[in-house]
Each structure stands twice: as C-alpha cells, then as structure tokens.
Scaffold this motif. Structure first.
Motif, PDB file in Angstrom:
ATOM      1  N   SER A 764     -46.075 -32.813   8.109  1.00  0.00           N
ATOM      2  CA  SER A 764     -46.940 -33.902   7.646  1.00  0.00           C
ATOM      3  C   SER A 764     -46.387 -35.252   8.079  1.00  0.00           C
ATOM      4  N   ILE A 765     -45.063 -35.383   8.077  1.00  0.00           N
ATOM      5  CA  ILE A 765     -44.430 -36.617   8.547  1.00  0.00           C
ATOM      6  C   ILE A 765     -44.662 -36.788  10.038  1.00  0.00           C
ATOM      7  N   SER A 766     -44.528 -35.687  10.780  1.00  0.00           N
ATOM      8  CA  SER A 766     -44.729 -35.756  12.233  1.00  0.00           C
ATOM      9  C   SER A 766     -46.146 -36.203  12.565  1.00  0.00           C
ATOM     10  N   CYS A 767     -47.136 -35.633  11.867  1.00  0.00           N
ATOM     11  CA  CYS A 767     -48.522 -35.989  12.156  1.00  0.00           C
ATOM     12  C   CYS A 767     -48.787 -37.467  11.875  1.00  0.00           C
ATOM     13  N   ARG A 768     -48.342 -37.943  10.741  1.00  0.00           N
ATOM     14  CA  ARG A 768     -48.570 -39.355  10.405  1.00  0.00           C
ATOM     15  C   ARG A 768     -47.777 -40.265  11.343  1.00  0.00           C
ATOM     16  N   PHE A 769     -46.588 -39.860  11.708  1.00  0.00           N
ATOM     17  CA  PHE A 769     -45.757 -40.603  12.655  1.00  0.00           C
ATOM     18  C   PHE A 769     -46.490 -40.773  13.987  1.00  0.00           C
ATOM     19  N   LEU A 770     -47.039 -39.659  14.489  1.00  0.00           N
ATOM     20  CA  LEU A 770     -47.746 -39.717  15.772  1.00  0.00           C
ATOM     21  C   LEU A 770     -49.024 -40.539  15.685  1.00  0.00           C
ATOM     22  N   SER A 771     -49.697 -40.502  14.531  1.00  0.00           N
ATOM     23  CA  SER A 771     -50.931 -41.283  14.396  1.00  0.00           C
ATOM     24  C   SER A 771     -50.657 -42.777  14.512  1.00  0.00           C
ATOM     25  N   HIS A 772     -49.454 -43.194  14.158  1.00  0.00           N
ATOM     26  CA  HIS A 772     -49.094 -44.608  14.291  1.00  0.00           C
ATOM     27  C   HIS A 772     -48.737 -44.977  15.729  1.00  0.00           C
ATOM     28  N   LEU A 773     -48.090 -44.069  16.448  1.00  0.00           N
ATOM     29  CA  LEU A 773     -47.445 -44.439  17.704  1.00  0.00           C
ATOM     30  C   LEU A 773     -48.227 -44.096  18.962  1.00  0.00           C
ATOM     31  N   LEU A 774     -48.990 -43.010  18.962  1.00  0.00           N
ATOM     32  CA  LEU A 774     -49.634 -42.591  20.214  1.00  0.00           C
ATOM     33  C   LEU A 774     -50.688 -43.592  20.688  1.00  0.00           C
ATOM     34  N   PHE A 799     -51.230 -30.448  19.558  1.00  0.00           N
ATOM     35  CA  PHE A 799     -51.790 -29.173  19.075  1.00  0.00           C
ATOM     36  C   PHE A 799     -51.078 -28.730  17.791  1.00  0.00           C
ATOM     37  N   ARG A 800     -49.815 -29.081  17.683  1.00  0.00           N
ATOM     38  CA  ARG A 800     -49.123 -28.789  16.427  1.00  0.00           C
ATOM     39  C   ARG A 800     -49.816 -29.506  15.260  1.00  0.00           C
ATOM     40  N   CYS A 801     -50.210 -30.741  15.500  1.00  0.00           N
ATOM     41  CA  CYS A 801     -50.944 -31.486  14.466  1.00  0.00           C
ATOM     42  C   CYS A 801     -52.305 -30.863  14.203  1.00  0.00           C
ATOM     43  N   CYS A 802     -52.950 -30.375  15.254  1.00  0.00           N
ATOM     44  CA  CYS A 802     -54.266 -29.752  15.079  1.00  0.00           C
ATOM     45  C   CYS A 802     -54.177 -28.505  14.206  1.00  0.00           C
ATOM     46  N   LEU A 803     -53.033 -27.815  14.253  1.00  0.00           N
ATOM     47  CA  LEU A 803     -52.861 -26.628  13.424  1.00  0.00           C
ATOM     48  C   LEU A 803     -52.824 -26.985  11.937  1.00  0.00           C
ATOM     49  N   TYR A 804     -52.277 -28.143  11.637  1.00  0.00           N
ATOM     50  CA  TYR A 804     -52.048 -28.498  10.233  1.00  0.00           C
ATOM     51  C   TYR A 804     -53.111 -29.425   9.642  1.00  0.00           C
ATOM     52  N   VAL A 805     -53.673 -30.267  10.475  1.00  0.00           N
ATOM     53  CA  VAL A 805     -54.602 -31.279   9.977  1.00  0.00           C
ATOM     54  C   VAL A 805     -56.026 -30.849  10.299  1.00  0.00           C
ATOM     55  N   PRO A 806     -56.888 -30.720   9.300  1.00  0.00           N
ATOM     56  CA  PRO A 806     -58.256 -30.267   9.569  1.00  0.00           C
ATOM     57  C   PRO A 806     -59.055 -31.300  10.360  1.00  0.00           C
ATOM     58  N   ALA A 807     -60.050 -30.824  11.094  1.00  0.00           N
ATOM     59  CA  ALA A 807     -60.921 -31.710  11.854  1.00  0.00           C
ATOM     60  C   ALA A 807     -61.630 -32.676  10.899  1.00  0.00           C
ATOM     61  N   GLY A 808     -61.829 -33.884  11.361  1.00  0.00           N
ATOM     62  CA  GLY A 808     -62.459 -34.911  10.520  1.00  0.00           C
ATOM     63  C   GLY A 808     -61.472 -35.858   9.884  1.00  0.00           C
ATOM     64  N   SER A 809     -60.200 -35.483   9.888  1.00  0.00           N
ATOM     65  CA  SER A 809     -59.175 -36.363   9.315  1.00  0.00           C
ATOM     66  C   SER A 809     -58.987 -37.585  10.207  1.00  0.00           C
ATOM     67  N   GLN A 810     -58.925 -38.755   9.599  1.00  0.00           N
ATOM     68  CA  GLN A 810     -58.740 -39.983  10.358  1.00  0.00           C
ATOM     69  C   GLN A 810     -57.402 -39.976  11.066  1.00  0.00           C
ATOM     70  N   MET A 811     -56.413 -39.378  10.434  1.00  0.00           N
ATOM     71  CA  MET A 811     -55.087 -39.306  11.055  1.00  0.00           C
ATOM     72  C   MET A 811     -55.147 -38.507  12.355  1.00  0.00           C
ATOM     73  N   LEU A 812     -55.867 -37.359  12.334  1.00  0.00           N
ATOM     74  CA  LEU A 812     -55.994 -36.554  13.548  1.00  0.00           C
ATOM     75  C   LEU A 812     -56.820 -37.282  14.605  1.00  0.00           C
ATOM     76  N   VAL A 813     -57.818 -38.030  14.181  1.00  0.00           N
ATOM     77  CA  VAL A 813     -58.612 -38.818  15.125  1.00  0.00           C
ATOM     78  C   VAL A 813     -57.725 -39.816  15.857  1.00  0.00           C
ATOM     79  N   GLU A 814     -56.823 -40.478  15.098  1.00  0.00           N
ATOM     80  CA  GLU A 814     -55.929 -41.462  15.713  1.00  0.00           C
ATOM     81  C   GLU A 814     -54.988 -40.818  16.721  1.00  0.00           C
ATOM     82  N   ILE A 815     -54.633 -39.574  16.501  1.00  0.00           N
ATOM     83  CA  ILE A 815     -53.762 -38.871  17.450  1.00  0.00           C
ATOM     84  C   ILE A 815     -54.565 -38.388  18.652  1.00  0.00           C
ATOM     85  N   THR A 816     -55.771 -37.914  18.406  1.00  0.00           N
ATOM     86  CA  THR A 816     -56.570 -37.279  19.461  1.00  0.00           C
ATOM     87  C   THR A 816     -57.036 -38.281  20.506  1.00  0.00           C
ATOM     88  N   ARG A 817     -57.427 -39.476  20.092  1.00  0.00           N
ATOM     89  CA  ARG A 817     -57.977 -40.450  21.035  1.00  0.00           C
ATOM     90  C   ARG A 817     -57.038 -40.727  22.217  1.00  0.00           C
TER      91      ARG A 817
END
Length: 1011
Positions: A764-774, A799-817
């Motif tokens: 969860s820390i990794s996903c939020r960390f990446l959403s800030h930096l990528l 893809f590690r984040c995609c495994l843990y964070v469901p689609a539609g999450s703003q955090m995952l959107v910030e990483i995916t873009r």
C-alpha cells in the motif's frame, strides 16, 4: 435690584413703548446675500451615529462664520450704517447707540418667551405648529445679535453705551434660562419628532443664542481689551472674579453641553465607542465651533486652550464639588454650575466619552483657513486623573474596566505617546496577573471569558493583533489585553521615534517587578499574562533584550516541580518568540537550544510514563511539534538555525508514539520536509547562493535524513503503516534530487527502488508512493538516466499496483497515466492496433489484451522469442507479490482483485509468458487455482478462496486451454485437477469449461493424481 433689574417684563407695552415710533418711512432694500448671511443659524441634519457627519450648507461652519470672526473687521456682513430690518420692520441704524436699545431687546425677549411657552405646553396639549413661526424667531434673533456683534466689531458702540448693550445681553441670557433647565421633551427633540416643531426650534434657539453670545463676547474682548463688566454671568472655578465674559459664557455653555451629553449617556449609551455624544449635527457643530474659537484664542494669547477650559468642568464632575458659593448682592443674576439636577453615577465613563467624541474635532480645518492645523491635541492631564479615579473605585468590575480602556485606547490612538498612563495601568495590572477570574465578564457570555491561548499560532496572532492595531476583536478582549494594546501603541511610537530614555523607563518599571519568588508564585494564567506582556513588548521594541529577559524569568521556574499547564505556557511562549525572531529574520539558535533540551527530557519521560502522565506529556510534546512546524513554515530561507529543532529526540518520539499520535506527528513532519524541499528549489534558482545558506541547508537536510527518514523506512515495512509514510517517503525521494543524505548509499535510485519495489515495504505504501512520483517529469528523467531498462522496471511495479488496487481508484489512475506514456507501452498498444486508451480504468486489462494481440501478430520465431524476452520480466515477480495475500486471504477486496488480475494475465498472456524453463504460469496455477489444501479432502476450504475461485475460475481455464497441454504433463495434471475438483463442486456448465474438460479427458487418458 430696582430700576436696573436684569429681568424684564414679558411685553414691551408694559412700559408704554410703541416700536412704530422708531420706524423710518421708507425701508431701504437690503441685499439678499447679506440678509442670508446675517440670518445664519443652526440647520439640523438629525441624530448622529458614531460616524462623522457633514453640515448643512447654511450652517455656521459651512458659511465661513469662523473665518470671518478670525479676520479683520474691515468688511462687515451687515454694515452698521444701514437700517436694520427686524421683526418685519426697519429700524434706524443708530438704534445700537440709542437710549431705547433695551426696548428692542424687550421685543426680542417677548418673541422668545412666546416660543418657549408654546414649547412647554406642546407636550400636554394639541398645539397647532403654525401658531408661531419658530424658524422666523430664530432668524430674527440671530440677525439682531449679528448686528450687535458687527457694531462692536466696527466700533459703532460708544464706550458710554457699552455697559447698556452688555447688560441687555446679560438680561437676554437670564431671560432664556439654561439649556439644562428646558423640559425633557424639548431636550429630546433633537432625536425624535418633527424638525419644524416648536420644541425642536426652542432647543436650537438656545444653541443659536449660546453661540452668538460667545461670538459677541469674543469680539468685545478683541475690540475692548480693557473693558470690565461690573456683574458676573456665573460662578467660575475657584471663584475667579476676574475672568472675562467670554470665559464665563464658555463655562456656562460647556456645562450645559456636558449636561446634554450626560442625558444621552444615561439613556442611550451601551457601547461608547459606537455611539455619538452629539444628539444632532447642530450640537456637534456647536462643540466644533467652540473648540476652534477657543484654540484660536489660545494661540493668540487671549485665553485658555479648549482642554483647559473643559478641564474645569471635568474636574468638578470627578470631584463632585457641586456646591457653588454666591455673593450676597448677585444671587439672582448668577448662574450656578453644575446646573440644578446634574448628578452622575459614572463620572469617569461620562468624561472619557466626552473626550473621546470631542477629540476628533481638533483635526477639522476651518473653512477658508490657509493654516495647517494639528491633527490631534492631547489631554493626558485629565486622562490620567480619570484613570486614577477609575482604578481607585471600590468594586471595580471587569466589564467597566473593558469599557473604559477601550475608550482610552481609541482616544489616544492619534495622540502623542505618554508613559505616565502606562505606568499607572501597569502598577494596577501587575498586582492582578494571577487573578484570572477578575478578567471574566459578569454577563457570563463566552466573549467575557479570559482566554489562555492553547496553541503557538493563536498566541502569536493575538499578540500580533495588539501590536498592529487590529480592532476586530476589541469586544472579546480582557482588560489586561486591552492594556497590552495601549502599551504596544505608546511604546511603539516612543521606540520608533528614538525616545530611548522613555522606553528604558517603561521597561525598567516592568522588569523590576519580577524576581524568582514572584515568578514562582505565578499560576498558569499569570504566567500566560507575563508571556504575552513580554512578547508584545518584543514585537514592539527591543526584541533581543525582551526575549532574553523573558527566558531569564522562565529559567527561574523549577521544571521538575511546576505543573504541566505552566510548562505548556512556557513552551508556547518560547515558540511564539521564535516566530517573532523568524519574522524579523533573526537567528533562533539560543531559543532552539533551550527547547530541544526540554523536548528531549519530555520525550524520555513520555516513553516511561503511565497512562495519566502520558496524556499530559503528549499535550506538551504536541506543542513542540506544532511549534516546530510553524517556525519552519514561517521561515522563508531556513537559514536561522531552525534545523536544531529537528533533534534526535524527534526520532525517539516516533518510536514510542501510539498509532494516533504517530499520524499527527508524521503529518507535521511531512509539511516540514515539503517546506525544506521548496526552499531548496528556490535557493537552487538563486544565482548568488551564500555560504551560510549552503551550510544551514546541509545541517537541515542532515537532521531530516538522520532523525526522520530512517524511521520512515523501518515503519514502511510494518503490516499497517499509515498512508502519510508514503507521502513523506515521496518527499524524501524528491529531496534527494537536491539535497541527498550524508550517507552515500542513500541515493535517489536506492530511495526510489526501496519504496517502489521492495518486498519488505508494504505494498500500500509502494502504490501511494508511486502515485506521487510517476507523474513527476523530473523523477522520470532521473530514472531514465540512472536505471537500465527503466521502462521494464516501471511496468513491473505498475502491474504490482494493479494486483492490489482495484480499477477506478484515483491512486491507480495517477500511476497508470504516466505508464501509458512509456515508449514500450505505446509500441505494444500500436502493434495491437490500440492507438489510445479512452477509459483509463480499463488500461490494465487493455494492456494484457494488447500483449496477446501483439504476440499473435508476430509470425517470425526469433521475433516471438525476443518479444517474450521483453515481456516476461514484467510479470516474473507476480508470484512473489501475491504470496503475502494468499497466506492470509485478507482483505477480501484485495484477494478478489488479485485473482481477477492474475486470471486476466493467465487468460491473455499464458501462451506468451509460458516457457518450459520458466515457472510463472505453473507457480500461479499451483498457488492460486489448485493449492495443496484443495487436493487434501481432510482440510476445509477457505470460504474466501471458494468465492474468488468460483468468480474467476473460467479466466484460468481459458488461459490454460490455449497452452500446448499435449506436450506438457504439468498442464495435463492441472486441467485434470480442475475437471475433477471444481466442475462437480460448483456444477459449472460453461461451454468453454465443458469443451476444455472434454478435450482433456478425450485426448489424454486420466492418469493417477500426483500425491
């Protein structure tokens, strides 16, 4: 008194007098302009509020009456050589010298008497307003008195006839009586009723006569300086029998105006600062005219100044010396002061209010005057007397103190500074520093409660309000706080003007009151009042001297014995001083050294304290953390030794905090890291970066890396780290670009990889960390330059984040873009004829489909092998990523997402990533689809596992069906297990499942199940 009595009969017929005898046969034409100027009288605009009011264009002030009064008498408004048009008739020009001048005064008094009589009856009877023209009577009176004044001004009155004229004026005054003697309804006619009513006209007639007589007596003293009138108008202060007629008349008028103000004060005043003393514009205009005329006379050495003239009245009001001594021969001719019936229960409040309302009048410039007049003339002599009277009052309440101190504060705001009133008030409040209950309003409202500020910022802001003169909170402040406003106002003016001697006198008086015993006697409220006193002085005058003295007083306290409440006040005071230092761009090192030592002791006690003490210590620690944050947020350069506050005790605190306490602390520390990074970026853009800046910033960065970052890394590896850990980690990663750690192993790349892909760091820390930096271009550029195959790394962690964070999450959107902008991803989408991804939430699934399509389109064997070699690293760590979730099967929403994304991976990419030498697909199938406990009938199945298998089994079967199961025993076994275990259990009849099952059982005979 006999034939020369000053009290005339009501009717001129009583003496057999007929005014027709004095008429001229043909009245000459009087110029209209001159006639209007001669008829000037008070023109009422109605009741005034507390704000300034304009005056009518025909008023004395606007008409330039004062300017002409101060000028030479060469040009008279109504020439004394022309006949006088009065009472609808024309009188000979020699009437002023005629022996029958007193007869004309009788006619005037008859007109006035008729108006007064009608005004008295108007309250108890229905009186027709048109039975008498009050306005006309006033104009006739003003015209006649104007004629008398011009005659005196021009010298038309001979000295042998002067006594008779003055006696007639005295007679007129006695006949009219005092303004204060008018019926109550007449006095109140300024604020209620019709302006044309007889009551209104009667009151304003008194104002006209008062002003006209003052003007005449002024001209008399100018034209005939040696003249002495044999009688007195009133009893003067100290029974001064040599005072001029002007001074006597002024004394009478001031007393009546004070009496008028008193009636208004008693009946209407709730908030003196918002209520005008002037019941109408005419009353205010009369005060203004008196102020200007008296000050002009004083500047020309003719008489006393206005404040001195008013002082005689104020002194009598304060001392309640209301008994006048009458001479045996003049009882009936003398008027007494104070007027009959004058009595006040609040002499101080009344006098302060009068001074407050009158003081602004000094700033108005006389129309037509070319002289530059002073904006304010002070009267500290009376103010000091009033304060002493106030402070010596028995039963003095907080409400009364507040009310009068607010008036003093606003009254002296435009006066020169004065130390005597400060010392008087300080001697009063010093004795009451501990008496917090005395600073409470008797009304019981929240506004009346004394406020001990509970935060550093509120304490700083409150002191700042006092020193900058903000008046928005005046109504909510205690009397002591109002005193601090006064202190700041006056000391600030003294200090800025260079009056160091007076500043030394004030601070010496304050410093000398405190010693060790006295400081130790102070309670929480007293210590708070001491702190705000010195902080206010520091903001106003010599900051270093005041701060050093306050710290000396703090050192007199025994830390081990004082209460937590008092320690809190000391800490807030110290941090508030730091904010003042930072605002002045002064080094806070000596204050920071004191605080970091106190903080270290508090943290040590906190770690070993019991529940009760821990709660109190946490409140104390929170003051430090909040103060640290505010000091750093306030600083614009962070070159003032602020780094000392980030001491080792901060790391110690983080290790002993509870979860709730930790979140609060980390949030504040995060803002500190962000502020430092912002300052570093700004310093980097500066061409001339000083050596001091570099050294201070190196110390600051080192303190953060040593005392904060190390804890962030450790706590990120726990099971339930707070989200703010990721936020701070991202800020540290960005900080490493401009201010890396002294530890050379802590580079940008190691920090990024630690939080982006380390299995030890909570995902969860990794996903939020990446959403800030990528999404940060600077980070992507740095990764591209420092990391080989950086795109492969980013896709893998994505893809590690995609495994843990469901689609539609703003955090995952910030990483995916930003991932979709990678060249490798764009190429894959282009090969699969997917030029763009419109639905960002579906991007992970579309990417897997694109991989499958791109793989199918590649026909060349070598190209297929190269494509596989490129793609397999994206997913080689999937098994390792999902292992912690499979062990606990919680949380359920994450388990469901893991199965869904892994199922799609197997469905679309099984053939792409499956090679005989690799174990990606086999390990996924073994751990996700057919774990050991499924094959063991003695162990119950986890209900979460059964649900996700039921929901996503078809994805795995469809993926496995695309593999070459005829050449791979593993695939044969897995498909056989699925057919034998799941189809009967779930009664699944999906066409794809049935087809796959039939294919497996037909082509390949069932072999014994592996043990």
């Amino acid at each position: 008194m006999s034939g020369d009595s000053l009290t005339p009969p009501l009717s001129p017929e009583g003496n057999g007098f007929h005014f027709e005898e004095l008429l001229e046969p043909s009245p000459p034409k009087v110029p209209k302009a001159d006639e209007e100027n001669g008829d000037v009288c008070f023109c009422c605009l109605g009741e005034l509020s507390g704000k300034e009011s304009t005056y009518h264009s025909d008023s004395y002030w606007r008409a330039g009456f004062l300017h002409r009064l101060f000028s030479s008498p060469s040009r008279c408004l109504l020439p004394a050589t022309e006949p006088l048009s009065l009472f609808s008739h024309t009188w000979p020009c020699s009437i002023i010298q005629n022996s029958n001048i007193d007869k004309l005064f009788l006619i005037l008094r008859q007109q006035i008497g008729e108006l007064q009589s009608l005004a008295q009856r108007s309250r108890v009877s229905f009186v027709l307003e048109d039975t008498v023209d009050g306005q006309d009577i006033r104009e006739q009176c003003c015209r006649f008195l104007q004629y008398v004044m011009i005659s005196l001004q021009s010298g038309s009155v001979g000295e042998d006839n002067l006594d008779k004229v003055i006696c007639s004026l005295h007679s007129l005054l006695l006949y009219m009586g005092r303004l204060s003697e008018l019926p109550h309804h007449v006095i109140q006619s300024t604020s209620v009723g019709n302006k044309s009513s007889v009551s209104h006209q009667c009151l304003h007639l008194h104002l006209d006569v008062y002003w006209r007589l003052l003007s005449i007596f002024h001209q008399l003293q100018i034209k005939y300086p040696g003249y002495r009138y044999s009688r007195r108008l009133c009893v003067m202060p100290d029974n001064d029998i040599d005072s001029s007629l002007y001074d006597q008349m002024l004394h009478l008028v001031l007393w009546d105006l004070v009496g008028l103000a008193h009636l208004r004060y008693v009946n209407k005043v709730v908030n003196p600062q918002k209520t005008s003393m002037f019941s109408c514009s005419c009353v205010k205009e009369l005060w203004l005219l008196i102020v200007k005329l008296t000050e002009w006379r004083s500047s020309n050495h003719i008489g006393e100044s206005f404040w001195i003239s008013l002082h005689h009245v104020i002194k009598s009001v304060i001392e309640v010396e209301n008994q006048a001594v009458l001479t045996e021969a003049e009882d009936s001719a003398l008027m007494l002061n104070p007027p009959d019936g004058f009595k006040t229960d609040d002499a101080v409040g009344l006098c302060l209010w009068i001074m407050y309302c009158v003081s602004p009048l000094f700033a108005q410039k006389v129309p037509g005057s070319i002289t530059t007049e002073a904006s304010a003339v002070s009267n500290y002599h009376d103010l000091q007397s009033l304060l002493k009277k106030l402070l010596s009052t028995s039963g003095l309440t907080e409400g009364i103190m507040r009310r009068h101190l607010k008036t003093c504060l606003l009254l002296t705001s435009n006066w020169e500074p004065n130390t005597s009133i400060l010392i008087t008030l300080w001697d009063f409040f010093y004795k009451r520093l501990n008496q917090n209950e005395s600073y409470q309003s008797s009304t019981g409202t929240l506004e009346g409660l004394a406020c001990v500020e509970q935060s550093v910022v509120s304490m700083y802001d409150r002191c700042k309000q006092w020193t900058e003169g903000h008046v928005g909170s005046l109504d909510k402040e205690t009397s002591f706080q109002l005193f601090l406003r006064l202190l700041s106002q006056h000391v600030g003016k003294l200090y800025s003007s260079g009056s160091t001697q007076e500043w030394k006198q004030v601070k010496g008086r304050i410093y000398s009151k405190f010693h060790a015993r006295r400081v130790q006697e102070l309670m929480e409220s007293g210590l708070y009042n001491l702190s705000t006193l010195f902080i206010t002085l520091g903001m106003t005058a010599d900051l270093e001297d005041v701060a050093s003295k306050l710290c000396d007083f703090y050192d007199m306290l025994d830390v081990q014995s004082i209460t937590f409440a008092k320690r809190s006040v000391v800490w807030r005071g110290a941090f508030t001083l730091m904010l003042v230092y930072v605002e002045r761009n002064m080094d806070v090192g000596f204050l920071a050294d004191r605080m970091m030592a106190a903080f270290d002791n508090a943290v040590s006690d906190f770690g070993a304290a019991g529940i009760d003490s821990k709660h109190l210590l946490w409140k104390l620690i929170l003051i430090y953390i909040e103060g640290l944050q505010e000091v750093i947020e306030t600083s614009s350069t962070l070159q003032l030794s602020e780094y000392k506050l980030i001491c080792p005790a901060v790391h110690k605190l983080l290790t002993v905090c509870s979860e709730h306490e930790l979140r609060s602390t980390l949030s504040m520390l995060h803002s500190v890291v962000q502020k430092f990074r912002q300052v570093r970026l700004e310093a980097g853009r500066e061409v001339l970066s000083t050596v001091r800046c570099s050294l201070q910033h190196a110390e600051f960065g080192g303190a953060l890396w040593r005392n904060v970052y190390s804890f962030i890394v450790d706590h990120a590896q726990t099971l339930t780290p707070p989200a703010v850990i990721a936020d701070i980690a991202a800020s540290f990663c960005l900080l490493s670009l401009t201010c890396p750690s002294d530890d050379r192993s802590l580079t940008f790349l190691t920090v990024f990889q630690t939080f982006a892909s380390s299995d030890k760091v909570n995902v969860s820390i990794s996903c939020r960390f990446l959403s800030h930096l990528l999404s940060c271009g600077e980070v992507m550029d740095k990764l591209q330059s420092d990391l080989d195959n950086y795109e492969r790394f980013i896709i893998s962690v994505w893809f590690r984040c995609c495994l843990y964070v469901p689609a539609g999450s703003q955090m995952l959107v910030e990483i995916t873009r930003p991932v979709l902008q990678l060249k490798a991803v764009r190429d894959i989408l282009q090969q699969a004829d997917m030029s763009s991804v419109e639905d960002i939430d579906q991007a992970p699934l579309l990417f897997l489909k694109a991989l499958e399509k791109a793989h199918i389109k590649i026909l060349d064997w070598q190209e297929r092998m190269a494509f596989q070699k490129q793609v397999i690293p994206y997913f080689c760590d999937v098994q390792k990523h999902i292992a912690p979730i499979l062990r606990t099967m919680t949380p359920q929403e994450v388990v469901n997402n893991v199965y869904k994304m892994t199922g799609y991976l197997v469905k679309h990419c099984a053939k792409l990533i499956y090679v005989r030498q690799d174990v990606i697909v086999p390990s996924l199938i073994s751990s996700l689809v057919v774990p050991h406990n499924v094959l063991n009938p003695d162990k119950p199945l986890n209900p979460v596992f059964l649900k996700v298998i039921r929901d996503h089994l078809q994805l795995f079967i469809e993926g496995l069906s695309k593999l070459p199961y005829d050449r791979d025993p593993f695939v044969q076994r897995r498909l056989r297990d699925i057919v034998n275990v799941y189809l009967p259990k779930f009664s699944m009849r999906s066409s794809s499942v049935s087809m796959t099952a039939s294919s497996v059982t037909t082509v390949h005979p069932v072999v014994p199940r592996d043990t």
